[in-house]
Enzyme design. Structure first.
Site, PDB file in Angstrom:
ATOM      1  CB  ALA A  38      -9.055  31.669   9.420  1.00 57.02           C
ATOM      2  CB  THR A  39     -14.335  33.398   9.468  1.00 54.51           C
ATOM      3  OG1 THR A  39     -13.683  34.317   8.576  1.00 54.51           O
ATOM      4  CG2 THR A  39     -15.520  34.079  10.124  1.00 54.51           C
ATOM      5  CG  ASN A  61      -5.719  41.272   6.913  1.00 55.59           C
ATOM      6  OD1 ASN A  61      -5.393  41.685   8.015  1.00 55.59           O
ATOM      7  ND2 ASN A  61      -6.857  41.590   6.337  1.00 55.59           N
ATOM      8  CB  SER A  72      -7.418  30.345   6.320  1.00 59.37           C
ATOM      9  OG  SER A  72      -8.306  30.268   5.242  1.00 59.37           O
ATOM     10  CB  ALA A  73      -6.460  25.412   3.309  1.00 54.64           C
ATOM     11  CG  HIS A  74      -8.691  30.752   1.250  1.00 49.95           C
ATOM     12  ND1 HIS A  74      -8.698  32.053   0.795  1.00 49.95           N
ATOM     13  CD2 HIS A  74      -9.302  30.778   2.458  1.00 49.95           C
ATOM     14  CE1 HIS A  74      -9.304  32.830   1.684  1.00 49.95           C
ATOM     15  NE2 HIS A  74      -9.679  32.091   2.690  1.00 49.95           N
ATOM     16  CB  THR A  89     -19.808  14.942   7.516  1.00 49.22           C
ATOM     17  OG1 THR A  89     -20.959  14.319   8.094  1.00 49.22           O
ATOM     18  CG2 THR A  89     -19.095  13.950   6.607  1.00 49.22           C
ATOM     19  CB  CYS A 141     -14.529  40.974   4.410  1.00 49.66           C
ATOM     20  SG  CYS A 141     -12.984  41.087   5.288  1.00 49.66           S
TER      21      CYS A 141
END
Ligand SMILES: Cc1ncc(COP(=O)(O)O)c(CNc2co[nH]c2=O)c1O
Length: 399
Positions: free
Chosen positions: A71-72, A153, A201-203, A239, A326
């Protein structure tokens, strides 16, 4: 017992997601851009993952979903490319965001200010959210983009995205939302509102770290951030990370199927933990729980430094945080608590607890007991919190 209560920082990859990913590491490992069977054999899985994301978000076939590394990257892409398209190559010079965005938004805004963009950082109210009318009042004919997070968040508080989208549509201004803490936690229906870009963001919903996406409405023009290779229809070169994209598709499908039922179960556990914490004297929860993601608690424990509480919880094998990881290496005050008006001392006492669908009742029981005892321990040695004196003829009140 180990209890993980930092799911807003990252989540465990669902074992069903791991199972879906495995074949694309050492069996179907070809490059999707290769013309041979090793490459083309990955295409059905990529198409399925793309479909899973479209379905989960109720995106239209006219919209684009572009997989990114996180997402960043998605946040940087929107802000930097709107700058290129509408400021450098257009007549705009202004962006609107909020004071409480994730660092990937705030740092990118500060970078754009160095390039000459005027950025308005909207304040939040005592609930920690920006009000839609405030957004309206700062949009001008020079505004290129409004960027407001879907859910915080740190507090879990949900922002008025539908109302802000209507204002941006009326004003003809592009609207981006950082949807990281909303997607997979609360229902998101992109065809029910007006929004041009959404980061994810998947995580954050039991997918792997290192893969995210950007939703782009109606194939809106957006200069690529990464050039060279023309992947994803020329939108993003590089890729394709097949196993991770497959994992993201499976994870978002699992997270959004029966999402209301799942959210209710998580909310019940969160509310039980929150009610127990509120029984402790001199504690404050940020934001009303009705307008908050079902898994999040931001609590201030007067007289107890956030880092001290984290240390004590960690000793008890409980993982939590004081805010976005972070920032976790710095002993900074919680930015959201400062933004809602807490004084500096109070803003250093914030603790964020964030549950998941894997959090059990037994873990909540353990966390409640440890949290209560930790407050007693830490307040007894706190220089800023006078121990309660025994009441007349009675025991000192529980801290
Ligand atoms: C609202 C929001 N936006 C963007 C990101 C970055 O996502 P990524 O680039 O895919 O990792 C995060 C991660 N938030 C947190 C990371 O650690 N603690 C947090 O609260 C987030 O919460």
């Amino acid at each position: 017992m180990q209890v993980y209560l930092d799911n807003n920082a990252t989540t465990m990859v669902d074992p069903q997601v791991v199972e879906a990913m495995l074949p694309y590491f050492s069996e179907q490992y070809g490059n999707p851009n290769s013309l041979h069977k090793f490459g083309t054999s990955t295409h059905p899985a990529l198409a399925k993952a793309m479909d899973q994301v479209y379905t989960a978000l109720n995106a239209s076939d006219n919209d684009d979903i572009v997989f990114t590394s996180c997402a960043t990257e998605s946040n940087n892409w929107v802000l930097q490319s709107v700058f290129i398209d509408l400021v450098l190559n257009g007549d705009k010079n202004h962006m609107v965001t909020t004071e409480v965005e994730h660092p990937s938004i705030l740092a990118t805004c500060r970078f754009l200010e160095e390039q000459g963009v005027k950025v308005t950082y909207l304040p939040v109210n005592d609930q920690g959210v920006v009000e839609a009318h405030t957004v309206r009042s700062f949009i001008t004919d020079k505004t290129a983009l409004v960027s407001v997070m879907w859910a915080s968040n740190e507090t879990g508080m949900i922002f008025p995205i539908k109302e802000i989208g209507e204002i941006c549509k009326e004003k003809g201004v592009l609207f981006h939302s950082d949807g990281v803490q909303a997607i997979g936690k609360i229902p998101v229906d992109l065809q029910s509102l007006h929004i041009d870009f959404v980061s994810m963001s998947a995580h954050k919903f039991h997918g792997p770290k290192g893969v995210g996406a950007l939703y782009i409405r109606d194939s809106q023009k957006l200069t690529p951030l990464l050039h060279g290779g023309e992947h994803m229809g020329g939108r993003r070169s590089g890729t394709l990370n097949v196993p991770y994209i497959v994992g993201m598709g499976k994870a978002i499908e699992l997270a959004t199927t029966n999402i209301e039922e799942t959210a209710a179960k998580i909310r019940k556990k969160r509310d039980r933990l929150e009610d127990a914490i509120m029984q402790i004297s001199d504690t404050m929860i940020v934001g009303d729980r009705e307008n908050r993601t079902p898994n999040t608690i931001l609590v201030s424990v007067k007289g107890v430094e956030g880092e001290s509480m984290l240390w004590d919880l960690n000793k008890g094998d409980i993982g939590a945080s004081t805010g976005s990881a972070c920032a976790s290496e710095e002993l900074e005050a919680n930015t959201v608590m400062l933004a809602i008006g807490a004084d500096n001392e109070l803003a250093h006492t914030g603790i964020r607890l964030s549950l998941s669908r894997f959090t059990t009742d037994a873990e909540i029981d353990y966390a409640i007991s440890h949290f209560q005892n930790a407050v007693k321990r830490l307040r007894s040695i706190s220089s800023s919190y006078a121990v309660q004196q025994p009441t007349k003829g009675g025991e000192a009140k529980d801290c």
